[in-house]
Design a protein around this motif. Sequence first.
Motif, PDB file in Angstrom:
ATOM      1  N   UNK A 111     183.900  81.618  60.379  1.00 18.28           N
ATOM      2  CA  UNK A 111     182.616  80.979  60.081  1.00 18.28           C
ATOM      3  C   UNK A 111     182.478  80.705  58.582  1.00 18.28           C
ATOM      4  N   UNK A 112     183.023  81.594  57.770  1.00  8.30           N
ATOM      5  CA  UNK A 112     183.000  81.359  56.325  1.00  8.30           C
ATOM      6  C   UNK A 112     183.832  80.127  55.986  1.00  8.30           C
ATOM      7  N   UNK A 113     184.982  80.007  56.622  1.00 12.34           N
ATOM      8  CA  UNK A 113     185.819  78.812  56.401  1.00 12.34           C
ATOM      9  C   UNK A 113     185.077  77.541  56.805  1.00 12.34           C
ATOM     10  N   UNK A 114     184.402  77.613  57.949  1.00  7.71           N
ATOM     11  CA  UNK A 114     183.639  76.458  58.413  1.00  7.71           C
ATOM     12  C   UNK A 114     182.534  76.097  57.433  1.00  7.71           C
ATOM     13  N   UNK A 115     181.884  77.119  56.888  1.00  9.38           N
ATOM     14  CA  UNK A 115     180.813  76.897  55.912  1.00  9.38           C
ATOM     15  C   UNK A 115     181.336  76.210  54.658  1.00  9.38           C
ATOM     16  N   UNK A 116     182.489  76.655  54.173  1.00  5.94           N
ATOM     17  CA  UNK A 116     183.079  76.035  52.984  1.00  5.94           C
ATOM     18  C   UNK A 116     183.485  74.591  53.267  1.00  5.94           C
ATOM     19  N   UNK A 117     183.991  74.355  54.462  1.00  4.34           N
ATOM     20  CA  UNK A 117     184.399  72.998  54.832  1.00  4.34           C
ATOM     21  C   UNK A 117     183.188  72.072  54.955  1.00  4.34           C
ATOM     22  N   UNK A 118     182.097  72.588  55.523  1.00  7.29           N
ATOM     23  CA  UNK A 118     180.890  71.770  55.677  1.00  7.29           C
ATOM     24  C   UNK A 118     180.380  71.257  54.328  1.00  7.29           C
ATOM     25  N   UNK A 119     180.521  72.080  53.286  1.00  2.81           N
ATOM     26  CA  UNK A 119     180.103  71.645  51.950  1.00  2.81           C
ATOM     27  C   UNK A 119     180.954  70.472  51.469  1.00  2.81           C
ATOM     28  N   UNK A 120     182.227  70.475  51.855  1.00  2.00           N
ATOM     29  CA  UNK A 120     183.112  69.374  51.459  1.00  2.00           C
ATOM     30  C   UNK A 120     182.776  68.087  52.201  1.00  2.00           C
ATOM     31  N   UNK A 121     182.181  68.209  53.380  1.00  2.00           N
ATOM     32  CA  UNK A 121     181.797  67.020  54.133  1.00  2.00           C
ATOM     33  C   UNK A 121     180.725  66.211  53.407  1.00  2.00           C
ATOM     34  N   UNK A 122     180.044  66.861  52.476  1.00  2.00           N
ATOM     35  CA  UNK A 122     178.994  66.182  51.709  1.00  2.00           C
ATOM     36  C   UNK A 122     179.568  65.407  50.526  1.00  2.00           C
ATOM     37  N   UNK A 123     180.894  65.339  50.439  1.00  2.00           N
ATOM     38  CA  UNK A 123     181.549  64.647  49.335  1.00  2.00           C
ATOM     39  C   UNK A 123     182.418  63.511  49.879  1.00  2.00           C
ATOM     40  N   UNK A 124     181.789  62.444  50.323  1.00  2.00           N
ATOM     41  CA  UNK A 124     182.547  61.340  50.964  1.00  2.00           C
ATOM     42  C   UNK A 124     183.527  60.654  50.022  1.00  2.00           C
ATOM     43  N   UNK A 162     192.706  65.396  51.820  1.00  2.00           N
ATOM     44  CA  UNK A 162     193.624  66.312  51.131  1.00  2.00           C
ATOM     45  C   UNK A 162     192.873  67.062  50.030  1.00  2.00           C
ATOM     46  N   UNK A 163     192.047  66.333  49.278  1.00  2.00           N
ATOM     47  CA  UNK A 163     191.249  66.979  48.226  1.00  2.00           C
ATOM     48  C   UNK A 163     190.272  67.981  48.827  1.00  2.00           C
ATOM     49  N   UNK A 164     189.667  67.635  49.943  1.00  2.00           N
ATOM     50  CA  UNK A 164     188.738  68.549  50.603  1.00  2.00           C
ATOM     51  C   UNK A 164     189.457  69.809  51.072  1.00  2.00           C
ATOM     52  N   UNK A 165     190.659  69.637  51.583  1.00  2.00           N
ATOM     53  CA  UNK A 165     191.442  70.790  52.048  1.00  2.00           C
ATOM     54  C   UNK A 165     191.676  71.768  50.902  1.00  2.00           C
ATOM     55  N   UNK A 166     192.132  71.249  49.763  1.00  2.00           N
ATOM     56  CA  UNK A 166     192.434  72.141  48.644  1.00  2.00           C
ATOM     57  C   UNK A 166     191.171  72.674  47.969  1.00  2.00           C
ATOM     58  N   UNK A 167     190.060  71.966  48.091  1.00  2.00           N
ATOM     59  CA  UNK A 167     188.794  72.522  47.616  1.00  2.00           C
ATOM     60  C   UNK A 167     188.394  73.734  48.443  1.00  2.00           C
ATOM     61  N   UNK A 168     188.635  73.662  49.747  1.00  3.42           N
ATOM     62  CA  UNK A 168     188.365  74.812  50.618  1.00  3.42           C
ATOM     63  C   UNK A 168     189.229  75.997  50.190  1.00  3.42           C
ATOM     64  N   UNK A 169     190.507  75.727  49.927  1.00 10.11           N
ATOM     65  CA  UNK A 169     191.414  76.787  49.478  1.00 10.11           C
ATOM     66  C   UNK A 169     190.920  77.413  48.171  1.00 10.11           C
ATOM     67  N   UNK A 170     190.567  76.560  47.200  1.00 12.28           N
ATOM     68  CA  UNK A 170     190.118  77.049  45.892  1.00 12.28           C
ATOM     69  C   UNK A 170     188.840  77.874  46.009  1.00 12.28           C
ATOM     70  N   UNK A 171     187.861  77.363  46.749  1.00  2.00           N
ATOM     71  CA  UNK A 171     186.588  78.066  46.888  1.00  2.00           C
ATOM     72  C   UNK A 171     186.738  79.359  47.673  1.00  2.00           C
ATOM     73  N   UNK A 172     187.631  79.341  48.650  1.00  2.32           N
ATOM     74  CA  UNK A 172     187.880  80.548  49.427  1.00  2.32           C
ATOM     75  C   UNK A 172     188.535  81.618  48.563  1.00  2.32           C
ATOM     76  N   UNK A 173     189.489  81.212  47.730  1.00  8.84           N
ATOM     77  CA  UNK A 173     190.158  82.165  46.851  1.00  8.84           C
ATOM     78  C   UNK A 173     189.169  82.778  45.860  1.00  8.84           C
ATOM     79  N   UNK A 174     188.301  81.948  45.307  1.00 11.00           N
ATOM     80  CA  UNK A 174     187.321  82.472  44.349  1.00 11.00           C
ATOM     81  C   UNK A 174     186.368  83.446  45.021  1.00 11.00           C
ATOM     82  N   UNK A 175     185.963  83.140  46.250  1.00  8.52           N
ATOM     83  CA  UNK A 175     185.081  84.040  47.010  1.00  8.52           C
ATOM     84  C   UNK A 175     185.758  85.385  47.242  1.00  8.52           C
TER      85      UNK A 175
END
Length: 327
Positions: free
Chosen positions: A252-265, A270-283
């Motif tokens: 669910x945390x992963x889904x939450x991080x991904x949903x935030x990326x959906x707001x960046x059309x 690929x950029x959204x994928x690595x943003x999820x990775x970066x934000x998850x690592x920082x968390x």
Amino acid sequence: MKRQRYYTYISERLETLANRIKTNGKLNVLDLNIHAESFFRDLLNIVLKFNLQSANTSTANTEAIDLIDEVNKLVVQVSSTATKQKIESTLKREKISAYAKLGYNIKFVFIADDAKNLRNITYNNSYNISFDPQQDIIDKVSILTTISQLSIGDYSLVYDLFVKEFGGAPSQVKITSNLATIVNLLAVEDLEEGTSTSVLDAFNIDGKIIFNELELIKETTINEYIPYYSKLDSIYKEFEREGRNKRISVLRKLTSLYEKELCKPELSNVEKFFNVVTNLEEYIVSSNNLDDIEEDVIEMCVKIITVDAFIRCKIFKNPEGYNYVAS
């Protein structure tokens, strides 16, 4: 990322210092200028790799020269007044002639005002000391620009200097997270042993990759970490046997991080994928229950978790008929 946190703190403190110096200058209170001189000596030594020391402690001491680097043949004037007159009044001092003959370079560091306009002016350099306005006029903007390009190691040194000088490092409220627990367990697994993708339908996964336009990272990231699916799955199942919902909370945390990326059309998938990775690592790094694990191992574990979430349909769209366990 650490860079963003460091830059925010450093830029805020540098701006505060500049404003305080300007205000005190109007009141003719100049004590802060003296302390700032020592601070900028240490800052320039880190950022520009100089060996500056106070000219007041050097045998080469001269009026209007605040810092000297005898190794790199460099003299520096630190000033809160950024004007053409200030520069030329220094260049015409007789002592500058001696530095010019010794092959010294002179730089001006303006600690309060923006000096951009001063770089395009021609100066009366009476003694022809080495001086290039484009390179040798330094202000807070040019310092911040140089800092932003440093390696993370030097960035950390600059950050530490600011914390020691100004205090008030931004506090990070650390919480216990299930994700950190998962990373702790995954980090000690022997990932070379027992990896399996036998329960996974590669055709289905390829379809989801194509559907989401992630072919660019198919081989280097997704396929690279798919083999560790079974290791992570066994960790999840162990928690489920104990009646704990760590897998649900993690996904669910992963889904939450991904949903935030959906707001960046404007971003690619690929950029959204690595943003999820970066934000998850920082968390995860901000969790107080994370073990002492090497940074590259944490990054690897985070990518394993993210790719697993991709396979499990928790992030990115699923093409019609997608079933990650159908073999």
